[in-house]
Design a protein around this motif. Structure first.
Motif, short mmCIF file in Angstrom:
data_model
loop_
_atom_site.label_atom_id
_atom_site.label_comp_id
_atom_site.label_asym_id
_atom_site.label_seq_id
_atom_site.Cartn_x
_atom_site.Cartn_y
_atom_site.Cartn_z
N LYS A 1 0.84 -1.21 0.00
CA LYS A 1 0.00 0.00 0.00
C LYS A 1 0.87 1.26 0.00
O LYS A 1 2.06 1.20 0.30
CB LYS A 1 -0.88 0.01 1.25
CG LYS A 1 -1.81 -1.18 1.34
CD LYS A 1 -3.12 -0.78 2.00
CE LYS A 1 -4.19 -1.81 1.80
NZ LYS A 1 -4.01 -2.99 2.65
N LEU A 2 0.22 2.38 -0.31
CA LEU A 2 0.90 3.67 -0.22
C LEU A 2 1.20 3.98 1.24
O LEU A 2 0.48 3.52 2.14
CB LEU A 2 0.02 4.78 -0.79
CG LEU A 2 -0.21 4.79 -2.29
CD1 LEU A 2 -1.19 5.91 -2.66
CD2 LEU A 2 1.09 4.95 -3.06
N LEU A 3 2.24 4.80 1.49
CA LEU A 3 2.59 5.15 2.86
C LEU A 3 1.73 6.27 3.41
O LEU A 3 1.42 6.30 4.59
CB LEU A 3 4.06 5.59 2.92
CG LEU A 3 5.10 4.49 2.90
CD1 LEU A 3 6.47 5.12 3.00
CD2 LEU A 3 4.87 3.52 4.04
N VAL A 4 1.42 7.22 2.56
CA VAL A 4 0.65 8.38 3.02
C VAL A 4 -0.46 8.67 2.02
O VAL A 4 -0.34 8.34 0.83
CB VAL A 4 1.54 9.64 3.17
CG1 VAL A 4 2.52 9.48 4.32
CG2 VAL A 4 2.28 9.96 1.89
N HIS A 5 -1.52 9.26 2.51
CA HIS A 5 -2.63 9.66 1.64
C HIS A 5 -2.86 11.14 1.82
O HIS A 5 -3.38 11.56 2.86
CB HIS A 5 -3.89 8.86 1.98
CG HIS A 5 -3.77 7.43 1.60
ND1 HIS A 5 -3.27 6.48 2.45
CD2 HIS A 5 -4.03 6.80 0.44
CE1 HIS A 5 -3.25 5.31 1.83
NE2 HIS A 5 -3.69 5.48 0.61
N ILE A 6 -2.45 11.90 0.85
CA ILE A 6 -2.59 13.35 0.90
C ILE A 6 -3.50 13.75 -0.25
O ILE A 6 -3.14 13.57 -1.42
CB ILE A 6 -1.21 14.04 0.81
CG1 ILE A 6 -0.35 13.65 2.01
CG2 ILE A 6 -1.36 15.54 0.68
CD1 ILE A 6 1.08 14.14 1.97
#
Ligand SMILES: NC(=O)c1ccc[n+]([C@@H]2O[C@H](COP(=O)([O-])OP(=O)(O)OC[C@H]3O[C@@H](n4cnc5c(N)ncnc54)[C@H](OP(=O)(O)O)[C@@H]3O)[C@@H](O)[C@H]2O)c1
Length: 165
Positions: free
Chosen positions: A24-29
């Protein structure tokens, strides 16, 4: 069509350039996802099979090309190819500007062919298991920089566009 301009769009952590964990992605901005869409919309985008599966669908308004060694692999609404070279060739037949969407394996293999990097450097110490290769020696021409704060997560991040010199 002449050779396309190849660009990478990626979000990395500032400390060790991690890009993902557990598939998965590390951060969701939210604003960063908007920028990603705006930059890549209308152009072919190339995905590694693992990243494609983590998204689970082709992104709309662009040709999605998935790379896999599995000849049985099917992805509805996508072009599936057996190598990065095939992906670049196919994308270049469609457009003069093409994008590499990740993940780690594909970024690493593609970096030598890439002209431009759209980086998001996030001030986060989130632990990753996939990393972006070191770009700093070859991509030194900065064409854009903007420091930002994501109100929702409190994360500081910087958009940096770089060209190969
Ligand atoms: N931060 C960001 O901006 C960003 C962007 C994208 C992805 N990510 C993260 O990156 C991680 C996934 O990266 P990853 O390195 O594990 O996987 P990946 O690069 O997405 O996909 C790897 C797969 O691509 C296929 N592949 C790779 N090289 C190939 C070649 N030369 N020829 C044919 N097929 C090839 C293989 O598929 P088969 O096994 O099917 O043969 C391989 O298993 C996830 O955590 C994701 O969230 C982060």
């Amino acid at each position: 069509m002449s050779k396309p301009t190849i660009s990478i769009v990626v979000a990395v952590t500032g400390n060790n350039h991690a890009i993902g964990n557990g598939g998965k992605l590390l951060v969701h901005i939210s604003d960063d996802l908007k920028r990603f869409k705006a930059i890549t919309r209308g152009h072919p985008i190339i995905w590694g099979r693992k990243t494609y599966e983590s998204i689970g669908r082709p992104l709309p308004e662009r040709t999605n090309i998935v790379i896999t060694r599995n000849p049985e692999f099917k992805a509805e609404g996508c072009i599936v190819v057996p190598s990065l070279e095939d992906a670049i060739k196919k994308a270049g037949e469609l457009d003069s500007e093409i994008f590499i969407g990740g993940g780690g394996e594909i970024y690493k293999e593609a970096l030598p062919y890439v002209h431009k990097l759209y980086l998001t450097i996030v001030e986060s110490d989130a632990e990753g298991d996939v990393f972006f290769p070191d770009w700093r020696k070859n991509f030194t021409k900065e064409t854009f920089r903007e420091e930002r704060l994501d109100e929702k997560t409190g994360l500081k991040y910087t958009w940096v566009d770089l060209e190969r010199v």
